[in-house]
Write an enzyme that holds these catalytic residues in place. Structure first.
Site, mmCIF file in Angstrom:
data_model
loop_
_atom_site.group_PDB
_atom_site.id
_atom_site.type_symbol
_atom_site.label_atom_id
_atom_site.label_comp_id
_atom_site.label_asym_id
_atom_site.label_seq_id
_atom_site.Cartn_x
_atom_site.Cartn_y
_atom_site.Cartn_z
ATOM 1 N N GLU A 1 41.790 53.608 14.078
ATOM 2 C CA GLU A 1 42.307 52.402 14.188
ATOM 3 C C GLU A 1 41.306 51.023 13.856
ATOM 4 O O GLU A 1 41.850 50.035 13.265
ATOM 5 C CB GLU A 1 42.831 52.210 15.764
ATOM 6 C CG GLU A 1 44.171 53.094 15.872
ATOM 7 C CD GLU A 1 44.802 52.693 17.141
ATOM 8 O OE1 GLU A 1 43.974 52.071 18.385
ATOM 9 O OE2 GLU A 1 46.015 52.786 17.476
ATOM 10 N N ASN B 1 36.017 43.707 40.375
ATOM 11 C CA ASN B 1 35.883 43.858 38.987
ATOM 12 C C ASN B 1 34.696 42.786 38.654
ATOM 13 O O ASN B 1 34.626 41.715 39.192
ATOM 14 C CB ASN B 1 37.309 43.415 38.028
ATOM 15 C CG ASN B 1 37.325 43.836 36.652
ATOM 16 O OD1 ASN B 1 37.343 45.148 36.678
ATOM 17 N ND2 ASN B 1 37.221 42.979 35.760
HETATM 18 P P1 NAD Z 1 38.148 61.157 20.565
HETATM 19 O O1 NAD Z 1 37.296 62.182 21.117
HETATM 20 O O2 NAD Z 1 39.503 61.299 20.315
HETATM 21 O O3 NAD Z 1 37.574 61.312 18.862
HETATM 22 C C1 NAD Z 1 36.287 61.239 18.403
HETATM 23 C C2 NAD Z 1 36.072 61.950 17.057
HETATM 24 O O4 NAD Z 1 34.647 62.007 16.685
HETATM 25 C C3 NAD Z 1 36.581 63.383 16.885
HETATM 26 O O5 NAD Z 1 37.475 63.473 15.880
HETATM 27 C C4 NAD Z 1 35.425 64.191 16.833
HETATM 28 O O6 NAD Z 1 35.702 65.260 16.080
HETATM 29 C C5 NAD Z 1 34.118 63.217 16.284
HETATM 30 N N1 NAD Z 1 33.084 63.419 16.586
HETATM 31 C C6 NAD Z 1 32.392 63.883 17.677
HETATM 32 N N2 NAD Z 1 31.090 63.830 17.184
HETATM 33 C C7 NAD Z 1 30.857 63.595 15.951
HETATM 34 C C8 NAD Z 1 29.607 63.684 15.145
HETATM 35 N N3 NAD Z 1 28.335 63.718 15.871
HETATM 36 N N4 NAD Z 1 29.586 63.316 13.968
HETATM 37 C C9 NAD Z 1 31.042 62.896 13.621
HETATM 38 N N5 NAD Z 1 32.085 62.879 14.298
HETATM 39 C C10 NAD Z 1 32.081 63.486 15.629
HETATM 40 O O7 NAD Z 1 37.573 59.680 20.858
HETATM 41 P P2 NAD Z 1 38.127 58.199 20.589
HETATM 42 O O8 NAD Z 1 38.657 58.144 19.352
HETATM 43 O O9 NAD Z 1 37.109 57.316 21.016
HETATM 44 O O10 NAD Z 1 39.492 58.241 21.647
HETATM 45 C C11 NAD Z 1 39.100 58.245 23.174
HETATM 46 C C12 NAD Z 1 40.422 58.444 23.834
HETATM 47 O O11 NAD Z 1 41.272 57.464 23.726
HETATM 48 C C13 NAD Z 1 41.047 59.930 23.310
HETATM 49 O O12 NAD Z 1 41.801 60.465 24.155
HETATM 50 C C14 NAD Z 1 42.129 59.089 22.280
HETATM 51 O O13 NAD Z 1 43.394 59.873 21.975
HETATM 52 C C15 NAD Z 1 42.580 58.035 23.056
HETATM 53 N N6 NAD Z 1 42.879 56.865 22.355
HETATM 54 C C16 NAD Z 1 44.273 56.638 21.816
HETATM 55 C C17 NAD Z 1 44.790 55.731 20.910
HETATM 56 C C18 NAD Z 1 46.092 55.699 20.528
HETATM 57 O O14 NAD Z 1 47.054 56.505 21.273
HETATM 58 N N7 NAD Z 1 46.565 54.719 19.769
HETATM 59 C C19 NAD Z 1 44.013 54.736 20.372
HETATM 60 C C20 NAD Z 1 42.542 54.906 20.654
HETATM 61 C C21 NAD Z 1 41.917 56.082 21.549
#
Ligand code: NAD
Length: 390
Positions: A154, A21
């Site tokens: 979040e 790591n």
């Molecule tokens: P995500 O892909 O889930 O969400 C990204 C969001 O950005 C989408 O709603 C998309 O429509 C939007 N987006 C994309 N391009 C854009 C643009 N040019 N302009 C405006 N909006 C745009 O990504 P994330 O939130 O980083 O999450 C990554 C992964 O981690 C996902 O699988 C998620 O489910 C997971 N995650 C889960 C939790 C939880 O379970 N509580 C918390 C954080 C992340």
């Protein structure tokens, strides 16, 4: 997860296990939004790797993996190299910029502990500068979040709780601060339960968040971002803080190493091995598995990653012991999803049941503590766990 599971079942001289790591610590990726907003100190989201491994069975090597040469069973580090009989690639993900101009240069991403600390310090420095300056620059108090997926929401939830504290500290009226969330899809948290989404919007709007739905971020500039519903109607939002939370891709080491991959994610076999390399497992955010029911990849989540770690440890042990028929196929067991809206609120679907408010928030902390428990047992939970339930 793989290393700590393996050390429980393997004999002392059965294998030489090394875990590599780049930092001496591991961090809870799923807690970084709190450190970024400043609602949780960054030291709370990390713990020493040495503290959770059994040094009689696993050796910790601090080093940065630059590239893997799978056809030669070698891992090239920034400083030296390692050879292997079996390899587990669990390098996680990176922010996906989709090639959007200026994003890498001008926006922050919640990607690791240092990035989280920088975001927190940057926001605080903007409040401090605003407080001191004679001619007030309102752009210092505008924070834009690009993307309303789980990470974006979040983070905004934490920020909405943190801003009143900052306003107090720097004597700034709350109404001067703008938190704007820009989401390209027609809704926040696309694909999530609409009733819970409605609840999240109303709770966050009450705390002063503005949502710009169906609006895509097109460019990041030194002054802010350029957004628009379509190419003709672009406009600029001036903001000193832009946080990009619009999705992730697998670690770029995957591409550099020549694995067959889609956005840095390797489409692994059911037993979690890389195509063409029977001695290489790929797990976590860098692995891609198709959900047969939806014909879409499972999302890169902590829940799936940890479950893969357990199956990977089992399969490695079977290979080492020459029990090929014992290899397990990975089947995700999705217990649900909970999205926090700050420390005191959340929404979720757990075992098919919708939850929101305090109960969801308690559930989120139970999930967070469980993740610690699975790696480091009760002592790690007592050191780093979350116990403020109401
Ligand atoms: P995500 O892909 O889930 O969400 C990204 C969001 O950005 C989408 O709603 C998309 O429509 C939007 N987006 C994309 N391009 C854009 C643009 N040019 N302009 C405006 N909006 C745009 O990504 P994330 O939130 O980083 O999450 C990554 C992964 O981690 C996902 O699988 C998620 O489910 C997971 N995650 C889960 C939790 C939880 O379970 N509580 C918390 C954080 C992340």
């Amino acid at each position: 997860m793989t290393a700590t599971r393996l050390q429980k079942s393997i004999g002392i001289n059965e294998a030489d296990i090394k875990i590599v790591n780049k930092n001496s610590y591991h961090y809870e990726t799923t807690w970084l939004h709190e450190a970024s907003a400043g609602t949780l100190h960054h030291n709370r989201v990390l713990y020493d790797i040495a503290g959770v491994i059994d040094r009689n069975k696993v050796e910790f090597v601090q080093g940065t993996v630059e590239r893997i040469v799978p056809e030669e069973n070698r891992v090239l580090l920034g400083d030296g190299e390692l050879s292997y009989d079996y390899l587990v690639v669990a390098l996680g993900s990176e922010a996906e910029t989709f090639g959007i101009k200026g994003m890498k240069e001008h926006a922050f991403s919640i990607v690791n502990v240092n990035a989280a600390r920088k975001i927190r310090e940057h926001i605080e420095s903007q409040f401090s500068a605003y407080n001191k300056e004679e001619v007030k620059n309102e752009e210092r108090l505008t924070i834009v979040v690009g993307g309303a997926g789980f990470t974006g929401i979040e983070f905004i939830g934490e920020l909405a709780n943190r801003i009143p504290e900052l306003c107090d500290e720097y004597q700034i009226p709350r109404e001067k601060v703008k938190i704007i969330c820009v989401e390209a899809a027609p809704t926040i948290l696309p694909g999530f339960d609409p009733e819970l989404v409605k609840y999240a919007i109303s709770r966050l709007e009450k705390k002063g968040v503005t949502f710009m739905i169906g609006t895509a971020v097109k460019e990041a500039t030194p002054e802010g971002i350029i957004v628009g519903k379509d190419e003709e109607q672009l406009f600029e939002i001036k903001a000193r803080t832009v946080v990009w939370a619009a999705g992730v891709r697998g670690n770029s080491v995957i591409d550099k190493s020549g694995f067959e991959a889609l956005r840095g994610r390797v489409k692994v076999s059911p037993d979690l091995r890389a195509p063409g390399y029977d001695n290489v497992f790929v797990i976590g955010d860098a692995a891609l598995i198709i959900n047969k029911d939806t014909n879409r990849p499972y999302p890169p989540t902590a829940q799936i990653a940890m479950q893969q770690g357990i199956v990977c440890a089992h399969n490695l042990l079977a290979l080492i012991r020459g029990e090929k028929e014992e290899l397990k196929a990975f089947e995700p067991d999705i217990k649900g999803t909970v999205c926090s809206l700050g420390e005191d609120d959340a929404i979720g679907v757990v075992y098919g049941k919708k939850i929101k408010g305090t109960i969801a928030s308690i559930m989120k902390k139970v999930i967070d503590n469980r993740a610690l428990f699975m790696i480091g047992g009760l002592s790690l939970v007592l050191k780093k766990g979350k116990f403020k339930f109401v």
